[in-house]
Design a protein around this motif. Structure first.
Motif, short mmCIF file in Angstrom:
data_model
loop_
_atom_site.label_atom_id
_atom_site.label_comp_id
_atom_site.label_asym_id
_atom_site.label_seq_id
_atom_site.Cartn_x
_atom_site.Cartn_y
_atom_site.Cartn_z
N MET A 81 48.36 60.39 -14.76
CA MET A 81 49.52 60.11 -15.61
C MET A 81 50.72 59.71 -14.76
O MET A 81 51.46 58.78 -15.11
N ARG A 82 50.92 60.38 -13.62
CA ARG A 82 52.05 60.05 -12.75
C ARG A 82 51.93 58.62 -12.24
O ARG A 82 52.91 57.87 -12.20
N SER A 83 50.72 58.22 -11.85
CA SER A 83 50.49 56.85 -11.38
C SER A 83 50.78 55.85 -12.49
O SER A 83 51.40 54.80 -12.26
N ARG A 84 50.36 56.18 -13.71
CA ARG A 84 50.59 55.30 -14.86
C ARG A 84 52.09 55.15 -15.14
O ARG A 84 52.58 54.04 -15.37
N ILE A 85 52.81 56.27 -15.09
CA ILE A 85 54.25 56.24 -15.34
C ILE A 85 54.98 55.44 -14.26
O ILE A 85 55.83 54.59 -14.56
N ASN A 86 54.65 55.71 -13.01
CA ASN A 86 55.32 55.01 -11.91
C ASN A 86 55.07 53.51 -11.98
O ASN A 86 55.97 52.69 -11.74
N GLU A 87 53.84 53.13 -12.29
CA GLU A 87 53.53 51.70 -12.39
C GLU A 87 54.35 51.03 -13.49
O GLU A 87 54.86 49.92 -13.31
N GLN A 88 54.50 51.71 -14.62
CA GLN A 88 55.28 51.14 -15.71
C GLN A 88 56.72 50.92 -15.29
O GLN A 88 57.32 49.87 -15.58
N HIS A 89 57.31 51.89 -14.59
CA HIS A 89 58.70 51.72 -14.13
C HIS A 89 58.81 50.56 -13.14
O HIS A 89 59.76 49.77 -13.21
N MET A 90 57.87 50.46 -12.23
CA MET A 90 57.93 49.39 -11.25
C MET A 90 57.80 48.02 -11.92
O MET A 90 58.50 47.07 -11.54
N ARG A 91 56.94 47.93 -12.91
CA ARG A 91 56.80 46.66 -13.63
C ARG A 91 58.04 46.34 -14.46
O ARG A 91 58.28 45.18 -14.81
N ALA A 108 57.28 62.01 -18.26
CA ALA A 108 56.95 61.00 -19.26
C ALA A 108 58.16 60.46 -20.02
O ALA A 108 58.15 59.31 -20.46
N ASP A 109 59.21 61.25 -20.21
CA ASP A 109 60.33 60.84 -21.06
C ASP A 109 61.52 60.31 -20.28
O ASP A 109 62.63 60.19 -20.81
N VAL A 110 61.34 60.00 -19.00
CA VAL A 110 62.43 59.49 -18.15
C VAL A 110 62.59 57.99 -18.37
O VAL A 110 61.62 57.25 -18.47
N THR A 111 63.86 57.55 -18.41
CA THR A 111 64.19 56.12 -18.52
C THR A 111 65.01 55.71 -17.29
O THR A 111 65.95 56.41 -16.92
N ILE A 112 64.66 54.57 -16.67
CA ILE A 112 65.33 54.12 -15.45
C ILE A 112 65.67 52.64 -15.60
O ILE A 112 64.83 51.83 -16.00
N GLY A 113 66.90 52.27 -15.22
CA GLY A 113 67.35 50.89 -15.33
C GLY A 113 66.86 50.02 -14.18
O GLY A 113 66.40 50.51 -13.13
N GLN A 114 66.99 48.71 -14.37
CA GLN A 114 66.53 47.74 -13.37
C GLN A 114 67.28 47.88 -12.06
O GLN A 114 68.47 48.23 -12.02
N ASP A 115 66.57 47.57 -10.98
CA ASP A 115 67.11 47.53 -9.62
C ASP A 115 67.59 48.87 -9.11
O ASP A 115 68.28 48.95 -8.09
N THR A 116 67.22 49.92 -9.78
CA THR A 116 67.41 51.26 -9.22
C THR A 116 66.30 51.52 -8.22
O THR A 116 65.16 51.11 -8.41
N VAL A 117 66.65 52.22 -7.13
CA VAL A 117 65.68 52.54 -6.07
C VAL A 117 65.45 54.04 -6.07
O VAL A 117 66.40 54.83 -6.01
N ILE A 118 64.17 54.43 -6.13
CA ILE A 118 63.79 55.84 -6.10
C ILE A 118 63.11 56.11 -4.76
O ILE A 118 62.08 55.51 -4.44
N TYR A 119 63.68 57.03 -3.99
CA TYR A 119 63.16 57.32 -2.65
C TYR A 119 62.15 58.46 -2.70
O TYR A 119 62.10 59.23 -3.66
N PRO A 120 61.32 58.61 -1.66
CA PRO A 120 60.23 59.59 -1.68
C PRO A 120 60.70 61.02 -1.89
O PRO A 120 61.82 61.40 -1.52
#
Length: 457
Positions: free
Chosen positions: A240-250, A265-277
């Motif tokens: 599920m985490r891989s699925r969620i991360n892929e959707q955000h990256m796309r 699952a319910d997190v929303t992130i805007g374009q060009d935001t960078v998420i670090y490790p």
């Protein structure tokens, strides 16, 4: 299109989980398994959804609320027995019913929709969702005829050598003609070692009646995963985490290291935001565009504006504006409202406070139960002293105030607009606007004191 109904099987305790929490309530990426299933089913234009509850019934109802109706399976006597409990709400209704397990959190609405369509297109009375697996040992095999229709489901222990070479398996999700389903359930027997009523027996009953039984094969084996223990729970979380991360990256988000980034699952992130490790984004967090989050930040149920930076910090249940700079090692506690262009520096804790536009607390401060205006500068080591051991009190710092280092503001107290508080002060009374307040002992130097002390020794 005929009427659609859904039965969610969520009555089991899940003894293999070895947990006080009922199985279907165990979270995957921040959401209980059964909630994932219900959320996907809700996308299917369902007339009525019935969730079969048993163990943890009240907790499951509290989680799902009014999104579903409920039927109680007081004693767990198998999957067919569970579906029977929905008869008071569904029996006799024209339409198609999907039966899906509440412990399959990876199941997608698109797959269930395809199952419905295949069922309707083949004019079947029952359709089985199947998948192919490299090692089908232990699974029920799908035996098809020359026309691709299902002849039978054969369990591994009962299969012939030829049948054991079949790698198409039963996933435990089905579509049924609703009236046919509840008629067939009356004929299911519990004449087996476990003394239980099994839903796959309905398939055999329908075949003996000469009805059409079809199968729809999904290409994504992962989504059929049923979670029965903590090992499978961790696997579902990973997928599920891989699925969620892929959707955000796309969707235009940069995730530097997806394998070490944890987004619920319910997190929303805007374009060009960078998420670090190492970052964990949880709950109903909403992050704007062009932000930088992490590394190693934890944010839960916060709203964050555009162009904000959160470095190695934690924030919970708060609102954070645009162009805010937080961290490293800051702590934003619940019910805080941080306006635009604010700086919250290292080792600063904000709790249940308003922090006005352009204000700064650059390091080593505690701001609790406070209203901080705009353009305020709070010096290093300053504290709003909000608790007297029994009650919490409010500190008000009006616009353009300067608080010197190591100041204690003992609430309830108000620092007026434009006032200055000298470093090292303990403020217990209101400070008028544009005043300088000094509240510290007068310095006294005792000359040659150290020499006298040494002589005494």
């Amino acid at each position: 299109m005929s009427n659609r109904y859904a039965v969610i099987l969520a009555a089991g305790q899940g003894t293999r989980m070895k947990s006080k929490l009922y199985k279907v309530l165990h979270p995957v990426c921040g959401k209980p398994m059964v909630q994932h299933v219900v959320d996907q089913v809700q996308m299917l234009n369902i007339e009525e959804m019935v969730t079969i509850i048993g163990h943890g019934a009240e907790q499951v109802k509290a989680q799902l609320g009014e999104t579903s109706s409920y039927a109680l399976q007081e004693v767990q006597l198998g999957t067919a027995h569970a579906v029977m409990q929905a008869g008071s709400r569904l029996a006799g209704k024209e339409g198609v019913t999907i039966v899906v397990c509440g412990d399959t959190p990876l199941m997608k609405a698109e797959t269930m929709e395809a199952l419905f369509k295949h069922h309707e297109d083949t004019n079947a009375k029952a359709t089985i969702l199947t998948a192919r697996i490299a090692d089908p040992t232990g699974y029920g095999r799908i035996v098809r005829n020359d026309h691709g229709l299902v002849e039978k489901i054969v369990e591994h222990k009962d299969a012939t050598e030829a049948e054991r070479t079949i790698n198409e398996i039963n996933t435990g999700t089905y579509c049924f003609d609703n009236i046919t389903l509840f008629d067939a359930l009356k004929h299911v027997s519990n004449d087996n070692v476990q003394g239980e009523y099994y839903l796959p027996d309905v398939i055999e009953i329908l075949k003996n009646q000469g009805e059409v039984v079809s199968a729809y094969q999904t290409n994504d084996l992962d989504e059929t995963l049923g979670v029965n223990d903590r090992v499978a729970l961790a696997e579902a979380e990973r997928i599920m985490r891989s699925r969620i991360n892929e959707q955000h990256m796309r969707n235009g988000v940069t995730i530097i290291d997806p394998a070490n980034t944890y987004i619920e699952a319910d997190v929303t992130i805007g374009q060009d935001t960078v998420i670090y490790p190492g970052t964990m984004l949880k709950g109903k967090t909403l992050i704007g565009e062009d932000c930088q989050i992490g590394p190693y930040s934890e944010i839960e149920s916060c709203q964050i504006g555009d162009h904000t930076v959160v470095r190695q910090s934690a924030a919970f249940c708060s609102s954070i504006g645009s162009r805010v700079n937080i961290g490293p090692f800051a702590h934003i506690r619940p019910d805080s409202n941080i306006y635009d262009d604010v700086k919250i520096g290292n080792f600063v804790e904000i709790k249940k406070s308003v922090f006005g536009q352009g204000s700064k607390a650059s390091h080593l401060s505690y701001i609790g139960d406070a209203e901080v205006g705009s353009g305020v500068n709070i010096g290093c080591g300053s504290i709003t002293v909000n608790y007297d051991g029994k009650n919490k009190y409010l500190t008000k710092i009006e616009d353009d105030v300067f608080i010197g280092c190591n100041s204690n503001l003992v609430a309830p107290v108000t620092i007026g607009k434009g006032a200055y508080v000298a470093a090292g002060s303990t403020i217990t009374k209101n400070v008028p606007g544009n005043a300088l307040s000094i509240a510290r002992a007068r310095q006294e130097n005792k000359e040659n004191y150290v020499d006298k002390l040494k002589l005494k020794k």
